[in-house]
Design a protein around this motif. Sequence first.
Motif, PDB file in Angstrom:
ATOM      1  N   GLY A 178      -4.294 -12.385   2.955  1.00 31.08           N
ATOM      2  CA  GLY A 178      -2.853 -12.589   3.027  1.00 31.08           C
ATOM      3  C   GLY A 178      -2.213 -12.740   1.658  1.00 31.08           C
ATOM      4  N   ASP A 179      -2.901 -13.410   0.733  1.00 28.22           N
ATOM      5  CA  ASP A 179      -2.396 -13.550  -0.638  1.00 28.22           C
ATOM      6  C   ASP A 179      -2.114 -12.186  -1.266  1.00 28.22           C
ATOM      7  OD1 ASP A 179      -2.372 -16.279  -0.779  1.00 28.22           O
ATOM      8  OD2 ASP A 179      -4.368 -16.448  -1.650  1.00 28.22           O
ATOM      9  N   ARG A 180      -3.109 -11.300  -1.142  1.00 27.48           N
ATOM     10  CA  ARG A 180      -2.963  -9.982  -1.744  1.00 27.48           C
ATOM     11  C   ARG A 180      -1.834  -9.192  -1.088  1.00 27.48           C
ATOM     12  NH1 ARG A 180      -4.554  -9.759  -6.489  1.00 27.48           N
ATOM     13  NH2 ARG A 180      -5.044  -7.535  -6.390  1.00 27.48           N
ATOM     14  N   LEU A 181      -1.728  -9.295   0.247  1.00 31.30           N
ATOM     15  CA  LEU A 181      -0.644  -8.588   0.930  1.00 31.30           C
ATOM     16  C   LEU A 181       0.717  -9.143   0.522  1.00 31.30           C
ATOM     17  CD1 LEU A 181      -2.107  -8.163   4.532  1.00 31.30           C
ATOM     18  CD2 LEU A 181      -1.717  -6.381   2.834  1.00 31.30           C
ATOM     19  N   LEU A 182       0.812 -10.454   0.350  1.00 30.37           N
ATOM     20  CA  LEU A 182       2.086 -11.044  -0.067  1.00 30.37           C
ATOM     21  C   LEU A 182       2.455 -10.623  -1.478  1.00 30.37           C
ATOM     22  CD1 LEU A 182       1.647 -14.623   1.418  1.00 30.37           C
ATOM     23  CD2 LEU A 182       3.247 -12.868   2.189  1.00 30.37           C
ATOM     24  N   GLU A 183       1.457 -10.454  -2.346  1.00 29.99           N
ATOM     25  CA  GLU A 183       1.737  -9.942  -3.684  1.00 29.99           C
ATOM     26  C   GLU A 183       2.278  -8.519  -3.603  1.00 29.99           C
ATOM     27  OE1 GLU A 183      -1.771 -10.246  -6.009  1.00 29.99           O
ATOM     28  OE2 GLU A 183      -1.799 -12.439  -6.021  1.00 29.99           O
ATOM     29  N   GLU A 185       3.779  -7.203  -1.046  1.00 30.96           N
ATOM     30  CA  GLU A 185       5.105  -7.277  -0.452  1.00 30.96           C
ATOM     31  C   GLU A 185       6.155  -7.600  -1.510  1.00 30.96           C
ATOM     32  OE1 GLU A 185       6.859  -9.866   3.214  1.00 30.96           O
ATOM     33  OE2 GLU A 185       6.415 -10.915   1.342  1.00 30.96           O
ATOM     34  N   ARG A 186       5.828  -8.559  -2.372  1.00 32.92           N
ATOM     35  CA  ARG A 186       6.787  -8.942  -3.418  1.00 32.92           C
ATOM     36  C   ARG A 186       7.051  -7.788  -4.373  1.00 32.92           C
ATOM     37  NH1 ARG A 186       5.419 -10.540  -8.205  1.00 32.92           N
ATOM     38  NH2 ARG A 186       3.301 -11.061  -7.526  1.00 32.92           N
ATOM     39  N   LEU A 192      12.056  -1.740  -4.163  1.00 35.74           N
ATOM     40  CA  LEU A 192      13.106  -1.354  -3.221  1.00 35.74           C
ATOM     41  C   LEU A 192      14.470  -1.848  -3.689  1.00 35.74           C
ATOM     42  CD1 LEU A 192      13.636  -0.007  -0.487  1.00 35.74           C
ATOM     43  CD2 LEU A 192      13.269  -2.228   0.594  1.00 35.74           C
ATOM     44  N   GLU A 193      14.549  -3.090  -4.140  1.00 27.40           N
ATOM     45  CA  GLU A 193      15.827  -3.632  -4.612  1.00 27.40           C
ATOM     46  C   GLU A 193      16.349  -2.849  -5.816  1.00 27.40           C
ATOM     47  OE1 GLU A 193      14.804  -7.654  -5.385  1.00 27.40           O
ATOM     48  OE2 GLU A 193      15.221  -8.352  -3.338  1.00 27.40           O
ATOM     49  N   ASN A 194      15.471  -2.548  -6.770  1.00 26.81           N
ATOM     50  CA  ASN A 194      15.905  -1.801  -7.952  1.00 26.81           C
ATOM     51  C   ASN A 194      16.305  -0.380  -7.599  1.00 26.81           C
ATOM     52  OD1 ASN A 194      15.401  -3.199 -10.849  1.00 26.81           O
ATOM     53  ND2 ASN A 194      13.952  -4.037  -9.356  1.00 26.81           N
ATOM     54  N   ALA A 195      15.588   0.244  -6.650  1.00 31.07           N
ATOM     55  CA  ALA A 195      15.945   1.605  -6.255  1.00 31.07           C
ATOM     56  C   ALA A 195      17.308   1.637  -5.578  1.00 31.07           C
ATOM     57  CB  ALA A 195      14.875   2.170  -5.316  1.00 31.07           C
ATOM     58  N   VAL A 196      17.579   0.657  -4.715  1.00 33.16           N
ATOM     59  CA  VAL A 196      18.880   0.596  -4.045  1.00 33.16           C
ATOM     60  C   VAL A 196      19.995   0.337  -5.048  1.00 33.16           C
ATOM     61  CG1 VAL A 196      20.266  -0.726  -2.409  1.00 33.16           C
ATOM     62  CG2 VAL A 196      17.915  -0.109  -1.835  1.00 33.16           C
ATOM     63  N   LEU A 197      19.800  -0.587  -5.972  1.00 38.11           N
ATOM     64  CA  LEU A 197      20.833  -0.868  -6.974  1.00 38.11           C
ATOM     65  C   LEU A 197      21.077   0.340  -7.869  1.00 38.11           C
ATOM     66  CD1 LEU A 197      20.061  -4.544  -8.081  1.00 38.11           C
ATOM     67  CD2 LEU A 197      21.966  -3.711  -6.694  1.00 38.11           C
ATOM     68  N   LEU A 222       5.973  -2.543   6.961  1.00 38.46           N
ATOM     69  CA  LEU A 222       4.625  -2.602   7.521  1.00 38.46           C
ATOM     70  C   LEU A 222       3.787  -3.680   6.832  1.00 38.46           C
ATOM     71  CD1 LEU A 222       3.809   1.211   7.968  1.00 38.46           C
ATOM     72  CD2 LEU A 222       4.265  -0.470   9.764  1.00 38.46           C
ATOM     73  N   VAL A 223       3.821  -3.679   5.488  1.00 41.24           N
ATOM     74  CA  VAL A 223       3.062  -4.680   4.740  1.00 41.24           C
ATOM     75  C   VAL A 223       3.565  -6.080   5.065  1.00 41.24           C
ATOM     76  CG1 VAL A 223       2.531  -5.556   2.428  1.00 41.24           C
ATOM     77  CG2 VAL A 223       2.448  -3.106   2.881  1.00 41.24           C
ATOM     78  N   SER A 224       4.888  -6.226   5.143  1.00 40.08           N
ATOM     79  CA  SER A 224       5.469  -7.530   5.438  1.00 40.08           C
ATOM     80  C   SER A 224       5.081  -7.991   6.831  1.00 40.08           C
ATOM     81  CB  SER A 224       6.993  -7.469   5.308  1.00 40.08           C
ATOM     82  OG  SER A 224       7.567  -8.735   5.552  1.00 40.08           O
ATOM     83  N   ALA A 225       5.075  -7.066   7.805  1.00 40.66           N
ATOM     84  CA  ALA A 225       4.719  -7.441   9.174  1.00 40.66           C
ATOM     85  C   ALA A 225       3.273  -7.915   9.251  1.00 40.66           C
ATOM     86  CB  ALA A 225       4.942  -6.251  10.109  1.00 40.66           C
ATOM     87  N   VAL A 226       2.358  -7.194   8.604  1.00 39.74           N
ATOM     88  CA  VAL A 226       0.955  -7.587   8.629  1.00 39.74           C
ATOM     89  C   VAL A 226       0.767  -8.919   7.897  1.00 39.74           C
ATOM     90  CG1 VAL A 226      -1.380  -6.959   7.896  1.00 39.74           C
ATOM     91  CG2 VAL A 226       0.149  -5.208   8.795  1.00 39.74           C
ATOM     92  N   ALA A 227       1.435  -9.074   6.734  1.00 40.03           N
ATOM     93  CA  ALA A 227       1.318 -10.321   5.975  1.00 40.03           C
ATOM     94  C   ALA A 227       1.848 -11.498   6.770  1.00 40.03           C
ATOM     95  CB  ALA A 227       2.070 -10.195   4.644  1.00 40.03           C
ATOM     96  N   ARG A 228       2.986 -11.308   7.461  1.00 41.84           N
ATOM     97  CA  ARG A 228       3.552 -12.404   8.253  1.00 41.84           C
ATOM     98  C   ARG A 228       2.670 -12.720   9.462  1.00 41.84           C
ATOM     99  NH1 ARG A 228       6.424 -14.585   4.502  1.00 41.84           N
ATOM    100  NH2 ARG A 228       6.795 -12.812   3.136  1.00 41.84           N
ATOM    101  N   ALA A 229       2.067 -11.682  10.044  1.00 46.69           N
ATOM    102  CA  ALA A 229       1.153 -11.936  11.166  1.00 46.69           C
ATOM    103  C   ALA A 229      -0.044 -12.764  10.699  1.00 46.69           C
ATOM    104  CB  ALA A 229       0.683 -10.609  11.762  1.00 46.69           C
ATOM    105  N   LEU A 230      -0.577 -12.440   9.525  1.00 46.41           N
ATOM    106  CA  LEU A 230      -1.687 -13.223   8.977  1.00 46.41           C
ATOM    107  C   LEU A 230      -1.255 -14.647   8.668  1.00 46.41           C
ATOM    108  CD1 LEU A 230      -3.661 -10.860   6.566  1.00 46.41           C
ATOM    109  CD2 LEU A 230      -4.463 -11.920   8.678  1.00 46.41           C
ATOM    110  N   LEU A 231      -0.021 -14.811   8.160  1.00 51.14           N
ATOM    111  CA  LEU A 231       0.486 -16.155   7.904  1.00 51.14           C
ATOM    112  C   LEU A 231       0.544 -16.965   9.201  1.00 51.14           C
ATOM    113  CD1 LEU A 231       3.435 -15.925   5.341  1.00 51.14           C
ATOM    114  CD2 LEU A 231       1.266 -17.113   5.075  1.00 51.14           C
TER     115      LEU A 231
END
Length: 378
Positions: A178-183, A185-186, A192-197, A222-231
Amino acid sequence: MPLSPDRRLRLRIVGALTLVVGVNVGVLSVLVWSGLRVAAVGGWSRPAAVGVPFVVGTVLLGAVGLVALQARYGSRSAVAGLELTVPEGDGPRNVAGRVQRLATQAAVPVPSVAIADRAEPTCLTVGSRRSPTIVVTRGLLAELDDDELDAALAHEVAHVANRDLPVVTAVAATVAIGDRLLERERLLRRVLENAVLLGLFTGVGIFILAVPILVIGVVYLLVSAVARALLGVNAIALGLFAKTREYAADRGASQLLGDPAALASALETLSDSRPKRDVRLHASATLGIVSQPLPVSTDDDDGEVHWVERFLPPVSFEGPADPRGLNRGLVWLHVRVVRPAVAAVRRLLGWRPATHPSTEARIEQLRTLERRRRADAT
């Protein structure tokens, strides 16, 4: 005084292990189903011998095998990257000699000792009951006095006596994933934020970047969903046995030393030395005497800073809106809607399950034990 496994902890350990096995069954089931679907599309027909009972049995056997591997080797992920050294002789402050004396007194296998060259004051036990290793940081050796150090080491020896290392190691392995997935995700969120801006500020760029933004957004979800499920799974597993595990080790250490006040003093010292709020769940925090994470770094696997960290600054929505560049409506939207919404999302994304009961509750239990000890002595 020999220590026996805590009875109240056994049922919770069984429940936590059942949950971890269930998670592995779910993961393997998805992989097997996907593989069979792909094979069917390719024209492969399943042999008659490979029926549903065979597939179910294989998945269950594979899940149990994975949990056994996690319980055996998962703790390595908690200390991976730490500079561990095996002390010569009894080591600084006779730490190995202290552990040997306590383990002999508790009638458990004598753990080996490793020193982590870290300033964070904590200790944790890794490995199996037959070959445990107590990892002690130099910060812990510097912070605690002799009685407190004995109490902290007795707490770790009590974990060995309670036979809770396999389940906490298996949970720590899923925490590390989960640690690695959260990294990831971040990092994906920053891209994504920089691309949108970038697309919004350039105007036409939003159309050019539409497809990459969509792809990155889907991967991020997808990554966020799996990471949150693990959390969520980790929260349930930790809720099943984490508090009971620490309370049982505290009682065991008090029984071993006959001095609950020493462990209470050690916890107070460690509580004052650790961050007031852990910024993220971490495998080493799951295993430690207190919730003190020992993250190695935020670097990528190759040891170099990730290119996202190097080139893309974090996007901030918390700065004041400039009324000279925005009309009143946009200023109101930014202050009243955008900023609170972003803050709420970040609080939600920053949620982590607790790895330990509160230090105050643990100290109160130890003070109760101390009062009982004094009452029995009189």
